[in-house]
Design a protein around this motif. Sequence first.
Motif, PDB file in Angstrom:
ATOM      1  N   ARG A 108       5.209  -3.385   2.584  1.00  0.00           N
ATOM      2  CA  ARG A 108       4.084  -3.942   1.823  1.00  0.00           C
ATOM      3  C   ARG A 108       3.103  -2.875   1.355  1.00  0.00           C
ATOM      4  O   ARG A 108       2.195  -3.183   0.580  1.00  0.00           O
ATOM      5  N   THR A 109       3.246  -1.646   1.819  1.00  0.00           N
ATOM      6  CA  THR A 109       2.354  -0.580   1.358  1.00  0.00           C
ATOM      7  C   THR A 109       2.760  -0.152  -0.050  1.00  0.00           C
ATOM      8  O   THR A 109       3.944  -0.077  -0.369  1.00  0.00           O
ATOM      9  N   SER A 110       1.773   0.119  -0.866  1.00  0.00           N
ATOM     10  CA  SER A 110       2.038   0.452  -2.268  1.00  0.00           C
ATOM     11  C   SER A 110       1.580   1.842  -2.663  1.00  0.00           C
ATOM     12  O   SER A 110       1.793   2.258  -3.798  1.00  0.00           O
ATOM     13  N   SER A 111       0.933   2.561  -1.761  1.00  0.00           N
ATOM     14  CA  SER A 111       0.503   3.921  -2.066  1.00  0.00           C
ATOM     15  C   SER A 111       1.005   4.863  -0.991  1.00  0.00           C
ATOM     16  O   SER A 111       1.301   4.454   0.144  1.00  0.00           O
ATOM     17  N   LEU A 272       7.931   6.041  -2.965  1.00  0.00           N
ATOM     18  CA  LEU A 272       6.507   6.154  -3.290  1.00  0.00           C
ATOM     19  C   LEU A 272       6.161   7.543  -3.807  1.00  0.00           C
ATOM     20  O   LEU A 272       5.272   7.699  -4.657  1.00  0.00           O
ATOM     21  N   ASP A 504      -4.735  -0.355  -8.803  1.00  0.00           N
ATOM     22  CA  ASP A 504      -3.499  -0.215  -9.582  1.00  0.00           C
ATOM     23  C   ASP A 504      -3.479  -1.237 -10.699  1.00  0.00           C
ATOM     24  O   ASP A 504      -2.748  -2.221 -10.672  1.00  0.00           O
TER      25      ASP A 504
END
Length: 517
Positions: A108-111, A272, A504
């Motif tokens: 679920r992390t996006s960075s 990522l 984002d």
Amino acid sequence: MLDISSRERVHVETLPATPDDMGVCDAFEQFVPVGKPDAMNAPHPPKVAGIDSTVPAPAHTVASVATGTSPIAPANPQTAPGALLQDRLAGWVSDLTTLHELTERLARTSSLDEALQELLRAGAALVGARRGLVVLEPADGRGPDTMIGLGLARADLGHIETIPRSAVPYGRILDGLPGTDDGIAVPDLLAEKGLDPRHREVAARLGYAASYTLPLTPDEAAADADAAQAAETTRRLGAAVWLYDEPAEPSERQRHLIGLYARYAAEHLARLLELERARASMATMSEELLPSRLPRIPGVQLAARHRTSPYGGGDWYDALPLPDAALGLAVGSVTGAGPSAVAAMGRLRASLRAYAVMEGEDPVAVLSDLELLLRLTEPARSATALFGYCEPALCRITLAGAGHSPPLLLGERRTEFVETSVSAPLGMLACWEAPSVEIHAEPGETVLLYTDGLLHRTGDPTDRAFARLHAAAAGVPQALRRDPGAIADHILRTVLPEGRETTDSTEDVVLLAARFE
């Protein structure tokens, strides 16, 4: 409880004791009761994904066998094998559930920074440590290089960086030295022979006595061992370190679990990392297509703020000197996102500059020519634009807009949106034309030009977004009103609070402030 036939001899003690045991699902087949219906004698179920038959049994499983009255067989041969299997299966399910929950949180992390922090927290829970750090240093040399800590302040990380690289396990891993592929455990740091004095000093200062270090390397199939080693070295992203306050080291089972998690985490980090590099490239490209500096014109102060979308947007601004001590001011936005939108923005801005030099005193003619060019060369794209012919000596701006938001005028006695003519964006009609308007400002007043991204990033409906922008401009402190850059910064902080300035979003943000002296 499984029903084990008395006619079948079972050697239970061999299950947990053999290093390469058969695994839970294979054990089901061995303990099938004799003479049961066909449904019970069906082939054993396929192995559960993620279960490695070479992993030693959980500690509580071994303990349960040790409680038997005989070193050869358990006290109750009718029920002990079933209890053993249930205990073993419970251990597998617990491990898989833990890994599933941790990998779900990581996914679920996006960075990149967020993923690295999650990696440290999950790893600390798996190996039983309290603190840790991750060193990101991609082997391809393209960066970014960074060090992030868990339970360690920036000063603590600075102390760790003063240790010679060859004296710390993560340094040996990053350098690709032999014997570091499976991680390095240092169970008692201060008892290590030949420990670097600086390492001893830093460990004593920070209060850690043991460490466990793992490489972060995405999986990649290779034809042979040498190719696998070369691929691992070139793909290595960094290393993760967990620190223990007392002498300790992870158990064999903890090492297996953290190894599974680290391999998944390395794959996620690799994705990522590529995304971060693509975003950095898009931001660099966008910045290079915009003015490197603003011109200095007597009678007016200029300031610009540009926040690039991570996906690469098409917003732009411009300020160029014109004949007769005039100044051309422009903001605009091209539809779409990504490299194509950035390239279209660059072409449109360059064309506008040429038209402004030739006929800048007539903003309507400038936008008319720009609309014709857009319609002929890029018929599938539209754009909004606002161009102003600024005369600093007269404190006057003649504006023409094409589907763009109205400028904002703020001063000591007024804060108001400028009334502009209603017009369609460029490329939407067969022939664009709209009347121009004039802005008469007082000395000390500032005209703010902006793109729609400033409004869209608020997440509010259009009317509320305009109200938020108006309130932010009206609330600029008196001490900041002499500096257009400070005015722009204050508006950004007020209109886009709680990190929305760096969110984002697919929208760029452009602010161009012109203060008349």
